[in-house]
Scaffold this motif. Structure first.
Motif: not given
Ligand SMILES: Cc1ncc(COP(=O)(O)O)c(C=O)c1O
Length: 328
Positions: A58, A74, A77, A185, A188, A214, A217, A219, A236, A238-239, A241, A275-276
């Motif tokens: 997702y 996004h 990715r 998940w 986490m 991480e 959810g 970074n 991940l 992360g965008i 990040r 994170t987003t």
């Molecule tokens: C496990 C994990 N790491 C990092 C991120 C941050 O990524 P982004 O900045 O692309 O939202 C997320 C976002 O949901 C995540 O689920």
């Protein structure tokens, strides 16, 4: 420096006000396989392996002041994640973007949390078909809701309290690739409950050797001897990040991605997460110990947070939502 109260601005500034929309879409809009519907009516087949086995990838993109942020990144990715887990997105990039625009437009949202997935779908019934990824009918779902911050303005301003999980490690990349954003998940989530039991607000996970991977959810970043450091693996990409790395470069703050051992946090000048659904989130403590002697969020973390929102509202990598798609 004062932290920009982004949530308060979103709830009060006229440029964030919700546009006229069908009241059925009050809680948000969804797209389920082949049709749009109000989010409260969205339903998936119980035998979808995304639900049964967490067999899905997702992505989540945000909209603020009527524009997506880094939508192309996004989508790219997400396309890579689909390849990695061998699902076929039934829609191409343009069709996918149209769906994302339309769910935001139907709900009239100018600040939105926009989530989409491709799941493995229903299991095939034929003999020996489970071993062939082409025999599954992969399914696409998406939804948009009003934007939510995982930490409110007050928490981001004072810095959140973190623990480093002792009970869990992040699922090793050879088991489940963390660069393909996926539904697994439980590591986490259990770490979050551990944080709650310890009186903290969020959790960070390491790998088996104590290198930071991480947060739940999100970074993780630390500032060590003036350099902003974030793990280069086990997480991940992360965008937010990457956006933070870009902001550091713009501000001439040294930034590096490398392995980061938990023991280095002892000397960290600041710690924050990205994170987003939260943007840049300063931390004030790790395992019950304040990071900054003043016991609050670090100055650089706040500076990065503020620049992130200023630039976004100034049109940074923005794709305006095509509200006309809702036919309002
Ligand atoms: C496990 C994990 N790491 C990092 C991120 C941050 O990524 P982004 O900045 O692309 O939202 C997320 C976002 O949901 C995540 O689920």
């Amino acid at each position: 420096m004062e932290l920009i109260r982004a949530a308060e601005i979103m709830s009060s500034h006229p440029e964030h006000a919700r546009l006229p929309h069908d009241p059925e879409y009050g809680f948000g809009a969804a797209f389920i396989a082949d049709h749009f519907c109000p989010i409260l009516e969205a339903a998936i087949p119980i035998v979808d392996l995304g639900f049964m086995h967490a067999d899905a990838v997702y992505d989540v993109v945000s909209v603020s002041r009527g524009a997506f942020f880094r939508l192309e990144q996004h989508q790219e990715r997400f396309a890579r994640a689909c390849e990695k887990i061998r699902v076929r997105n039934p829609f191409d990039g343009e069709q996918e973007a149209n769906i994302l625009h339309e769910i935001v437009a139907r709900a009239g949202l100018r600040d939105a949390y926009v989530w989409w997935t491709v799941t493995r779908g229903n299991p095939p019934m034929g003999r020996n078909e489970m071993v062939d990824p082409d025999k599954f009918e992969n399914r696409f779902y998406a939804f948009a809701t009003p934007f939510v911050f995982i930490f409110d303005d007050e928490q981001r301003a004072r810095g959140v309290d973190l623990i480093i999980s002792r009970d869990r490690i992040r699922i090793p990349p050879r088991a489940v690739d963390p660069t393909a954003k996926n539904f697994c998940w439980l590591d986490m989530q259990m770490a979050l409950f551990e944080a709650g039991s310890a009186g903290a607000e969020w959790a960070v996970l390491t790998d088996e050797e104590g290198y930071l991977a991480e947060a739940t959810g999100a970074n993780i970043f630390a500032i060590i001897e003036g350099t902003v450091v974030t793990p280069d693996s086990g997480c991940l990409e992360g965008i937010t990040r990457q956006s933070t790395i870009d902001l550091c470069e713009e501000l001439n703050i040294p930034v590096v991605s490398r392995r980061l051992h938990v023991s280095e946090l002892e000397n960290a000048e600041e710690v924050f997460m990205t994170t987003t659904a939260g943007s840049i989130m300063p931390a004030r403590s790790v395992d019950g110990k304040y990071i900054c002697s003043h016991g609050g969020a670090g100055e650089t973390s706040i500076r990065l947070h503020n620049l992130y929102w200023e630039k976004r509202w100034d049109g940074w990598d923005a794709t305006p939502v095509r509200y006309e798609l809702a036919g309002n």
